[in-house]
Design an enzyme around this catalytic site. Structure first.
Site, mmCIF file in Angstrom:
data_model
loop_
_atom_site.group_PDB
_atom_site.id
_atom_site.type_symbol
_atom_site.label_atom_id
_atom_site.label_comp_id
_atom_site.label_asym_id
_atom_site.label_seq_id
_atom_site.Cartn_x
_atom_site.Cartn_y
_atom_site.Cartn_z
ATOM 1 N N GLU A 1 -9.865 -2.292 5.458
ATOM 2 C CA GLU A 1 -10.538 -2.066 6.780
ATOM 3 C C GLU A 1 -11.493 -3.000 7.024
ATOM 4 O O GLU A 1 -12.063 -3.152 5.835
ATOM 5 C CB GLU A 1 -10.914 -0.403 6.780
ATOM 6 C CG GLU A 1 -9.590 0.701 6.835
ATOM 7 C CD GLU A 1 -8.807 0.583 8.295
ATOM 8 O OE1 GLU A 1 -8.864 -0.217 8.987
ATOM 9 O OE2 GLU A 1 -8.086 1.381 8.052
ATOM 10 N N ASP B 1 0.753 -1.226 0.012
ATOM 11 C CA ASP B 1 -0.022 -0.174 -0.066
ATOM 12 C C ASP B 1 0.921 1.155 0.091
ATOM 13 O O ASP B 1 1.991 1.186 0.125
ATOM 14 C CB ASP B 1 -0.935 0.048 1.129
ATOM 15 C CG ASP B 1 -0.345 -0.565 2.593
ATOM 16 O OD1 ASP B 1 0.916 -0.270 2.708
ATOM 17 O OD2 ASP B 1 -0.963 -0.959 3.296
ATOM 18 N N HIS C 1 -7.303 -5.318 10.076
ATOM 19 C CA HIS C 1 -7.104 -5.026 8.708
ATOM 20 C C HIS C 1 -5.676 -5.706 8.045
ATOM 21 O O HIS C 1 -4.883 -5.861 8.992
ATOM 22 C CB HIS C 1 -7.010 -3.708 8.528
ATOM 23 C CG HIS C 1 -5.979 -2.610 9.001
ATOM 24 N ND1 HIS C 1 -6.090 -1.867 10.011
ATOM 25 C CD2 HIS C 1 -4.565 -2.769 8.426
ATOM 26 C CE1 HIS C 1 -5.055 -1.212 10.069
ATOM 27 N NE2 HIS C 1 -3.863 -1.744 9.450
#
Length: 245
Positions: A143, A68, A138
């Site tokens: 999430e 990410d 998560h």
């Protein structure tokens, strides 16, 4: 499917065990593709892997794909995940920065950037994915409530996640609100997964992921559907697993 759980005496022991398996993969497949996570839990893995490189492991042919990246941090910001991974992984292993692939959090169109990153991961094929886990379950920045079918996408961080990450920024308000993250479906395509967790504050999330129902309210629980996962825990993060088993 029952996940393989390894409980170690401490984080450095867990890091050494995971790094040894990564080193074995690299020896067998010098051009391996490895997915990498940021955060405190995976860092012992990277430190141990650097020691393998110091002892002669050649990781120069490996491609590394980040889970990410924050949206909106300026290029070169020290808390961008590209910068973090260059500090804790690429530099210590003596690798060229071009071997690291990260979503483009500065793109003018984040949705297009997400699609491009998803295509790059699909084209490469991840052999092994390293994961941490958040206190709310998560993985990546997926999430609670994220669909299991999600691929790489633009996401909004929960307040609890932003508070947890505030220790890396001047204040909680300085933590970005959005990110680009591999989706749960993207993560599940990896050939193997190594999840690393430490600390009592992760115990409930770990237990829910490992022993609880498979539900989008605990994104990490999807790992129960993967055929090759090892969950690497210290005794504190494993405490609730004992209780729920």
């Amino acid at each position: 499917m029952t996940l393989d759980v390894e409980i170690c005496s401490g984080t450095e022991v867990a890091g050494q065990r995971v790094a040894a398996r990564i080193a074995a993969l690299i020896r067998d497949k010098p051009d391996a593709v490895i997915g990498v996570a940021t955060g405190s839990s995976p860092e012992p893995v990277y430190r141990a892997l650097a020691r393998f490189v110091d002892d002669g492991l050649d990781a120069s042919g490996v491609r590394w794909f980040a889970l990410d990246e924050y949206i909106g941090l300026p290029p070169g910001h020290p808390q961008s995940y590209r910068a973090v991974l260059e500090r804790v992984l690429i530099g210590p292993l003596g690798l060229h920065p071009t071997s690291l692939h990260v979503p483009d959090g500065t793109a003018a169109d984040p949705e297009v950037a997400a699609e491009a990153y998803e295509a790059a991961i699909a084209g490469a094929g991840v052999d092994l994915q390293i994961l941490g886990i958040g206190g709310n379950g998560h993985i990546g920045f997926n999430e609670p409530g994220t669909p299991f079918s999600a691929t790489t996408h633009r996401a909004t961080l929960t307040e609890s996640t932003r508070r947890a990450n505030a220790r890396f920024f001047p204040s909680a308000d300085a933590v970005p609100v959005e990110c680009l993250t591999q989706g749960l479906a993207t993560i599940m395509r990896a050939g193997r997964i190594e999840l690393v967790a430490s600390g009592s504050h992760k115990a409930d999330a770990v237990a829910a992921a490992v022993r609880g129902p498979v539900t989008e309210q605990c994104p990490a629980s999807i790992l129960q559907r993967h055929p090759d996962v090892c969950v690497n825990l210290d005794t504190d993060s494993a405490a609730a697993v004992y209780e729920s088993s």
